[in-house]
Design an enzyme around this catalytic site. Structure first.
Site, PDB file in Angstrom:
ATOM      1  N   ASP A 181       3.020   7.414   8.559  1.00 15.38           N
ATOM      2  CA  ASP A 181       2.444   6.869   9.583  1.00 15.38           C
ATOM      3  C   ASP A 181       1.673   7.466  10.635  1.00 15.38           C
ATOM      4  OD1 ASP A 181       4.104   4.520   8.987  1.00 15.38           O
ATOM      5  OD2 ASP A 181       5.675   4.893  10.020  1.00 15.38           O
ATOM      6  N   ASP A 205       8.655  -2.170   2.557  1.00 15.23           N
ATOM      7  CA  ASP A 205       8.846  -0.877   3.637  1.00 15.23           C
ATOM      8  C   ASP A 205      10.392  -0.665   3.200  1.00 15.23           C
ATOM      9  OD1 ASP A 205       8.741   0.909   5.381  1.00 15.23           O
ATOM     10  OD2 ASP A 205       7.880  -0.309   6.875  1.00 15.23           O
ATOM     11  N   ASP A 249       4.616  -5.994   9.930  1.00 13.73           N
ATOM     12  CA  ASP A 249       5.764  -6.291  10.474  1.00 13.73           C
ATOM     13  C   ASP A 249       5.748  -7.330  11.602  1.00 13.73           C
ATOM     14  OD1 ASP A 249       8.568  -6.549  11.155  1.00 13.73           O
ATOM     15  OD2 ASP A 249       8.640  -4.284  11.734  1.00 13.73           O
TER      16      ASP A 249
END
Ligand code: GLA
Length: 727
Positions: free
Chosen positions: A547, A477, A366
């Site tokens: 994560d 995502d 990102d």
């Protein structure tokens, strides 16, 4: 043919490997009964199992019709007529009424397995699968309800779905169409599910099925961190290695609903399908609706066999594409290394260092597009931020390629930031309800995928991105749930279709993209592992598991995930310490060993980690190349109990031809002054002999499995691999 219609008993006998599933047509009204599901039985008449003598059939004694409905084991339950257990089908007809019934009309049996239009589903050839289409009807409503069943010849698997067609002259609103219902005889079952939260996904939970209803579901618009669309029903006395277990998994990535219910007469009903929460679907005359697939696995040897059946099914009959049977490139992802703070130079530095150690792909996460320097803006603006990436995307990719590495990229195409060019241009492209402030999450909104113009825009944008440089991997995502369910384009009677239309829109785009870019390795992700479901596996062979990259936290996440999903699908990386989420520091070796039981990769700044860690990477790369075939294609075995927390974890892989095995042992907390641990291996050939690669000792499979090995690994977070090769 492993599906037979037996006229004498008016029953269908479905046989999958060692499993039988029997459906009978009863009474003059042709009710569809669920007669038997379990270990394989011959095609005898087993209709006595329905206990039809205990109550009167409507054609014989109409005064007790309600009693009949409320106790009859229905193959697909309907609402409003007297079955007070959970219904699978409910409608709103032209008069506003909701009753519906299901009666047999005709059937078709054929080799092979049909595709479900617009939906992911398992597949198999004509020699591997047989399908039954059971055509039923509600003649009052003019509704045709086709129950679809496919059995797999070599796996204990039955795949089910349902198609509903409006054959009347008026619109009908479907209020719920679940995909499967199974009525089990008796009480005392236990229910196993996977629950969690962000960074703590798919922990396993086991509980008794008591009188009443126990529901596990999602209304997040995705499968979610909180629950997974999986449930196993364990028969009384079943365990890890013994007893009957029935596993249910929904091949779908949106709102789901699963329930186990124990009724007063000791029948246990399991239903599974699209969550009826805020769901409706208008069927105009002639239109049909297909409910997604549920796969049902039968095991007569506990949860272990259920797990291996799911793994084989998904590896061979769900995952598609070029990477289906291929080793995945070892990647390094810059997320935990830099977060949003990177530029071309930094990425090339990471790639340079990584390439020296044998890492094969750089993934830019990102922060590369629009004006995105934090998570407040730019979703939707899928053009490169040239201030950060000087020279543009192609330049960066070419430089990475010159180092002999592949290049991958992060995107989040279902989202839009209010602070984006896309939003300023198309404020009506997101989900929102008139007059109400939309609820932000991570400062972002969700695009309205029910709109063809939005889907076309996203598809075209992704196509130009993927064509703009040599991109060989995409991390797709999805970082927030769906809320404010309103579309600017749907008429009011169709707003209830929005959750499902989002998922269908997503599948449409993924289908087109994977077809156009077959060489691109796709990895799904959703705030870590919030969309780890079989629907996604149809499009991507791997999914980011969590994560939380801490090796110790990962033990539970990966063990829970692997209860259903193949190890080859679990995104797992070596990250830096102290871990960014839990602050724990496991050794570099342990982090590598745990990530090896997954896709394997790195998520750290390789230019900045301690030299002694960096120097270990080539050895880990070698370890990956040595063992990945075994890990990816072999049989996975839990070597510690699923439900008991021990101060250590242990699991293994055995090659399909039983020629080698790999055991992974991780000490969670060292216990002072104990003997070494005794671990019994599983899945070996008991008559073959195996050499322990490290010690050179040779033992028979029988000894290794029945007597076990001693493992002396007793320091906190210490891990070790044991490799056995057949001699
Ligand atoms: C999600 C993913 C992370 C990372 C970030 C980027 O949280 O799970 O791996 O890609 O988004 O914003």
């Amino acid at each position: 043919m492993s599906i037979k219609f037996v006229p004498e008993s008016a029953s269908f006998h479905l046989t999958a490997k060692d499993t039988s599933y029997v459906i009978s047509i009863v009474d003059d009204e042709k009710f569809v009964a669920h007669t038997y599901f379990g270990k394989k039985i011959p095609d005898e008449n087993v209709n006595y199992l329905l206990r039809l003598g205990n109550y009167s059939l409507p054609s014989k004694n109409n005064r007790e019709r309600v009693n009949f409905y409320s106790t009859f084991p229905q193959e697909f339950s309907t609402s409003g007529l007297g079955d007070f257990r959970e219904p699978c089908l409910m409608v709103r007809d032209k008069n506003g009424n909701s009753c519906c019934s299901l009666n047999y009309r005709a059937h078709k049996i054929y080799a092979g397995k049909p595709k479900l239009e617009g939906l992911p589903c398992t597949f198999g050839s004509e020699s591997e699968c047989t399908t039954l289409e059971l055509e039923c009807e509600d003649s009052v409503l003019g509704l045709e309800i086709t129950l679809l069943y496919t059995v797999f010849e070599n796996l204990d698997v039955i795949a089910r779905s349902v198609k509903v067609k409006n054959c009347s002259g008026d619109p009908i609103d479907l209020l719920r169409v679940l995909s499967a219902c199974v009525d089990f005889d008796g009480a005392g079952y236990e229910m196993v599910t996977q629950h969690g939260a962000w960074a703590r996904e798919r922990h396993v939970q086991r509980r008794p099925v008591l009188y009443g209803k126990a529901t596990v579901d999602s209304s997040l618009g995705k499968s979610g961190h909180e629950q997974n669309p999986f449930m196993a029903l364990m028969a009384p006395g079943a365990g890890d290695e013994n007893g009957e277990v029935f596993g249910f998994n929904f091949v779908y990535s949106g709102n789901f609903f699963m329930q186990a219910e124990l009724s007063p007469i000791d029948l246990t009903r399991v239903v599974m399908g699209i969550n009826p929460y805020d769901f409706s679907w208008r069927l105009e005359p002639g239109e049909s609706f297909t409910a997604p697939e549920v796969v049902i696995v039968y095991s007569d040897k506990g949860l272990d066999k259920m797990t291996s059946t799911f793994h084989d099914l998904y590896r061979n009959h769900l995952i598609r594409g070029e990477y289906k049977d291929k080793k995945r490139p070892i990647l390094i992802n810059n997320w935990e290394a830099t977060y949003f703070n990177f530029n071309t130079e930094k990425l090339i530095d990471i790639a340079k260092e990584a390439s020296k150690s044998g890492i094969e792909m750089l993934v830019m996460d990102d922060g590369w597009f629009g004006k995105r320097n934090d998570d407040n803006s730019s979703l939707g603006d899928w053009f490169v931020n040239e201030e950060k990436l000087k020279g543009g995307l192609k330049y960066l990719v070419d430089e990475v390629n010159k180092l002999g590495m592949k290049f991958g990229i992060w995107v989040e195409p279902e989202m839009i930031s209010p602070d984006s060019e896309l939003y300023r241009k198309h404020p009506d492209w997101c989900l929102k309800t008139p007059g109400r402030e939309p609820s932000l999450a991570r400062n972002q909104l969700v695009l309205d995928y029910s709109r063809q113009d939005v889907r076309d825009y996203i598809y075209e944008t992704m196509c130009s991105l993927l064509s703009s440089a040599n991109i060989e991997y995409v991390k797709w995502d999805m970082n927030r749930p769906l809320t404010n369910m309103g579309s600017a384009c749907l008429p009011k009677e169709r707003q209830g279709e929005l959750y499902h239309r989002h998922v269908l829109g997503l599948y449409e785009i993924l289908e087109k993209l994977t077809e156009k870019f077959p060489h691109v390795l796709l990895e799904h992700c959703s705030g870590g592992g919030a969309r780890f479901d079989p629907g996604m596996l149809y499009y991507s062979p791997q999914i980011w598991c969590s994560d939380d990259t801490d090796a110790i936290e990962r033990l539970e996440i990966q063990k829970g995930t692997a209860l259903v999903y193949p190890v080859s699908t679990m995104g797992a990386h070596v990250s830096d310490v102290p871990n960014h989420i839990v602050g724990r520091s496991a050794s570099f070796d342990t982090r590598g060993i745990v990530a090896l039981s997954g896709t394997f990769g790195y998520e750290l700044d390789v230019t900045r980690i301690p030299k002694e860690d960096r120097e270990k990477i080539p050895g880990q790369v070698e370890m990956y190349h040595k063992y990945n075939n075994l890990v990816r294609t072999g049989d996975y075995y839990r070597l510690t109990p699923l439900f008991k927390k021990l101060p250590y974890e242990c699991w293994g892989f055995v090659a399909k031809d039983k020629s080698e095995a790999l055991v992974t042992y991780v000490c969670i907390m060292g216990v002072p002054n104990i003997h070494s641990r005794r671990i019994r291996l599983k899945g070996l050939d008991e008559n073959a002999f195996y050499r322990n690669e490290e010690t050179g000792e040779v033992f028979s499979g029988a000894v290794l499995m029945n007597a076990g090995i001693n493992i002396n690994v007793n320091h906190d977070f210490e891990a070790k691999l044991f490799h056995f090769a057949k001699v």
